[in-house]
Scaffold this motif. Sequence first.
Motif: not given
Length: 49
Positions: A28-43
């Motif tokens: 949830a936190l990562v998905s709100t950040l600008k520049g993060v692709d919504e299809d990310w695989d690894i954080v």
Amino acid sequence: MEVRLVVDGEDIEMNEFVTKVFGRVIEALVSTLKGVDEDWDIVQIEVVR
């Protein structure tokens, strides 16, 4: 979702509930950040105190 917690080089075991909570909060936190692709695989997050 796979979540791994390592503290001072030691893997910390987490039960299914804690794994889901960690994963969903971070997702949830990562998905709100600008520049993060919504299809990310690894954080990867590193916290140094």
